[in-house]
Design a protein around this motif. Sequence first.
Motif, PDB file in Angstrom:
ATOM      1  N   ALA A   1       0.842  -1.184   0.207  1.00  0.00           N
ATOM      2  CA  ALA A   1      -0.013  -0.004  -0.089  1.00  0.00           C
ATOM      3  C   ALA A   1       0.920   1.096   0.121  1.00  0.00           C
ATOM      4  CB  ALA A   1      -0.910   0.179   1.178  1.00  0.00           C
ATOM      5  N   PHE A   2       1.867   1.239   0.761  1.00  0.00           N
ATOM      6  CA  PHE A   2       2.671   2.406   0.863  1.00  0.00           C
ATOM      7  C   PHE A   2       3.353   2.668  -0.398  1.00  0.00           C
ATOM      8  CE2 PHE A   2       6.663   4.519   1.542  1.00  0.00           C
ATOM      9  CZ  PHE A   2       6.408   5.720   2.461  1.00  0.00           C
ATOM     10  N   GLY A   3       3.835   1.690  -1.247  1.00  0.00           N
ATOM     11  CA  GLY A   3       4.714   1.656  -2.341  1.00  0.00           C
ATOM     12  C   GLY A   3       3.468   2.099  -3.590  1.00  0.00           C
ATOM     13  N   TYR A   4       2.474   1.638  -3.591  1.00  0.00           N
ATOM     14  CA  TYR A   4       1.526   2.255  -4.462  1.00  0.00           C
ATOM     15  C   TYR A   4       0.883   3.554  -4.224  1.00  0.00           C
ATOM     16  CZ  TYR A   4       0.925  -2.047  -7.482  1.00  0.00           C
ATOM     17  OH  TYR A   4       1.175  -3.051  -8.028  1.00  0.00           O
ATOM     18  N   GLY A   5       0.637   3.826  -2.868  1.00  0.00           N
ATOM     19  CA  GLY A   5       0.534   5.212  -2.468  1.00  0.00           C
ATOM     20  C   GLY A   5       1.314   6.112  -3.125  1.00  0.00           C
ATOM     21  N   LEU A   6       2.815   5.832  -2.758  1.00  0.00           N
ATOM     22  CA  LEU A   6       3.705   6.602  -3.304  1.00  0.00           C
ATOM     23  C   LEU A   6       3.807   7.019  -4.750  1.00  0.00           C
ATOM     24  CD1 LEU A   6       6.067   8.140  -1.448  1.00  0.00           C
ATOM     25  CD2 LEU A   6       7.522   6.382  -2.297  1.00  0.00           C
ATOM     26  N   MET A   7       3.580   5.846  -5.447  1.00  0.00           N
ATOM     27  CA  MET A   7       3.537   5.849  -6.688  1.00  0.00           C
ATOM     28  C   MET A   7       2.331   6.605  -7.448  1.00  0.00           C
ATOM     29  SD  MET A   7       4.228   2.473  -9.203  1.00  0.00           S
ATOM     30  CE  MET A   7       2.689   1.588  -9.133  1.00  0.00           C
ATOM     31  N   GLY A   8       1.248   6.306  -6.951  1.00  0.00           N
ATOM     32  CA  GLY A   8      -0.012   7.378  -7.305  1.00  0.00           C
ATOM     33  C   GLY A   8       0.263   8.717  -7.264  1.00  0.00           C
ATOM     34  N   PHE A   9       0.967   8.921  -6.032  1.00  0.00           N
ATOM     35  CA  PHE A   9       1.045  10.263  -5.489  1.00  0.00           C
ATOM     36  C   PHE A   9       2.057  11.110  -6.423  1.00  0.00           C
ATOM     37  CE2 PHE A   9       3.581  13.234  -2.558  1.00  0.00           C
ATOM     38  CZ  PHE A   9       2.474  14.039  -2.319  1.00  0.00           C
TER      39      PHE A   9
END
Lengths: 273, 468
Positions: A113-121
């Motif tokens: 979730a952190f990885g995808y959050g950062l990616m989307g952000f």
Amino acid sequence: MIDMMQVARREIKMGFRNPWAYSFLILFCTFSLSLLIINSQNIVEGYSGITGSMLSLILYLLPLMTLFLGSFSLTSEKEEGSWQLLSTYPMGTMSFIVGKYVGLSIVLLTIVAFGYGLMGFLSGFLGTSFDSTTYFLFLVFSCGLVMLFLTVALFIGSLSKNRWQALTISVSIWFFAIIGWPTILISVLGLLPYLWIKPLLVALTFINPAELVRLFVVIKLGGGSILGPEYFQWVEWIQKPSGSLLFAAVCLFWIVGSIIIVYWIWERGRSRG
Amino acid sequence: MATFGSPIDGSATRMTIDMKYYRRYILHIVAFLILFNVAFITPVFSIKTFASSSSKEPMISLQEIIDQSSSGASIVLDSGTYEGPVIINKKLSIRGDGSVTLLNNTQESAIAIHSNGVTLQGINIQHNTDGESTAIEVTADEVTLDNLRIHTRGYGIKLRDANRGIIQNNDIKWFIPKGAGAGNRGNGIDLYNSHDNQIEYNEISYLRDGIYLENSRNTVVNENKLFHLRYGIHCMYVDGSHLTDNEGEYNMTGAMVMGVTNVVVSDNSFRKQSENVHAQGILLYDVHKSSIERNVVEGNRVGIYMEGSSKNQLRDNAVLRNFIGIQLMGAEGNQFQSNAFIANVIEAEAIDSKDNEMKGNYWDSFQGLDLNQDGISDIPYVINPFYQNLISRNSAYQLFFQSPGMTFLSDMFTSGSEHWSADSSPLMKLNTTTPMETAEKDGTVMVTSWMLLFVSIIIIIYMGVLRS
């Protein structure tokens, strides 16, 4: 139930105090961001070169991470003697196994979730336009991979005596499932009669979580036609909403089945002493 | 009658006049009765069938209007619903202002044009029979079909032995608006043995083949829009034809070009042909000495598929985001130059394809090496045929398409690579911008990513960092 929650809580705590978790978190974020930067001119939508390479990256990294963190967590219980201690408490083995599974999946899913959050952000700043369906599919794809490979990790952790053994088995299973899979299948199936190949391939795909999840996402991304007329009906099935249910059912079957077998292994070990 | 006679002469003459009126009156009644019979009693059946589809307005016979006109006349139709089928066998120009509808429920063509130089313009045609029947059939030369709106169950426009016609600005659709429903769909514009025709600015959707050309030389197919068809443009034996500036989306195949020499396929864009297992942007089969230039193929299953074709020029095409960029089977002696291959899952596949000259194409996944800084890689781009060979032996292995293990395996098989198709001088950088479709910014991704980031950080801090 309370026992299980306790085990899960302890697992999450240990997971986030484990430097391994953070090293994988950094690795995952670095790679996904590099991919975003390389493709910052293109849109991320449907099945294309970009999504294809992202799929490959995730297939390389996430199973390895899951296998390591999962199997080490179980072997450390044996090595550090906490399982021997827990065995003296009036706690069911099932609570222990399920608690472990739940705790570990929360740790791993938080990393994802952190990885995808950062990616989307960051994709917003990099100018990459991320199609929302594609983004959610990738999220589901990663979570599915983690959940399925975690069951395999529990197996490895249960069967190996120490960390080194777990490491060796993890790497070989990872290599077998991700990289060596087509090579091995093509060579073995080549010896069999022509007509057996397709049904066996389909059956074996259900055994390999990496292929199962990859194909599901490729089809959901709209790339099903590339699998050719042979798999046309499968593709049609999976494209429908009921296909997602079927996929969820298969995953659940996988998870429940493996937990039962792992439970049996630990129960045997417990009774022996 | 004479018994009524009166002694006065004047009244006698009046009486005879009255009698004349009386006779005429009877005649009128008889005539009316006959007309009534003809109009209302005998054709009861046909009236019923029409009534269901034409909101009970009286229909005007277009055939009568045509029969009454002399050759060379120009007819402007009043708005309303007309009745087909119609045969035009003299040189006429028939125009409507868009509110003219011709309805045809018979197996005949709604409009059959058998005379040279006919012009049809601004007419809506509703053709309600399926099978081989067609809305417009042309068997004459120099016919102009302009601005027609055709809803058909069968074919749209058929040209047979009709040369030098102009078909432009027409809108041809399947009779159900959204294209649902089964049945044998016909082709939108169907040419057989008809040469030198111009097909321009038409929009065709939800039919079998958009524009079907067979044995029709020197046809110009320009700026047509083709959606949701089997094949957008399907041509066979159409030497010297030009397919330019057409646009196709969601077809099974955009342009299917077969058995031709000296054809130009340029500036077309074919997108999103990816749903069918046999889908592709442009298919070239048995095509020779033709030029395929400046086309955009984006998001298709296969961008450009080429089989059994030789001595063609493929230049400046943009091959974007396809599952397979370009696929060659037994294609020999072709030139591939300055094409851009971007974001395809697999860029190129080639088997049994020798002596193709590939120069200066851009392959985005290729990591070249440019020692002398001339913008051209010093190492060639080679196309590994391993996967294609594998699936041509057993198509069941298509399950491994771009599986990480499959790429690994392909990379190990490099023996005989000197015989593989290769780009001798791939470009390091793309100089021009590609006409890639852009998606609008999606807020949901932003919101979700914020939430994911927030939740995961909270979990990490709460469970990992804080000591309880």
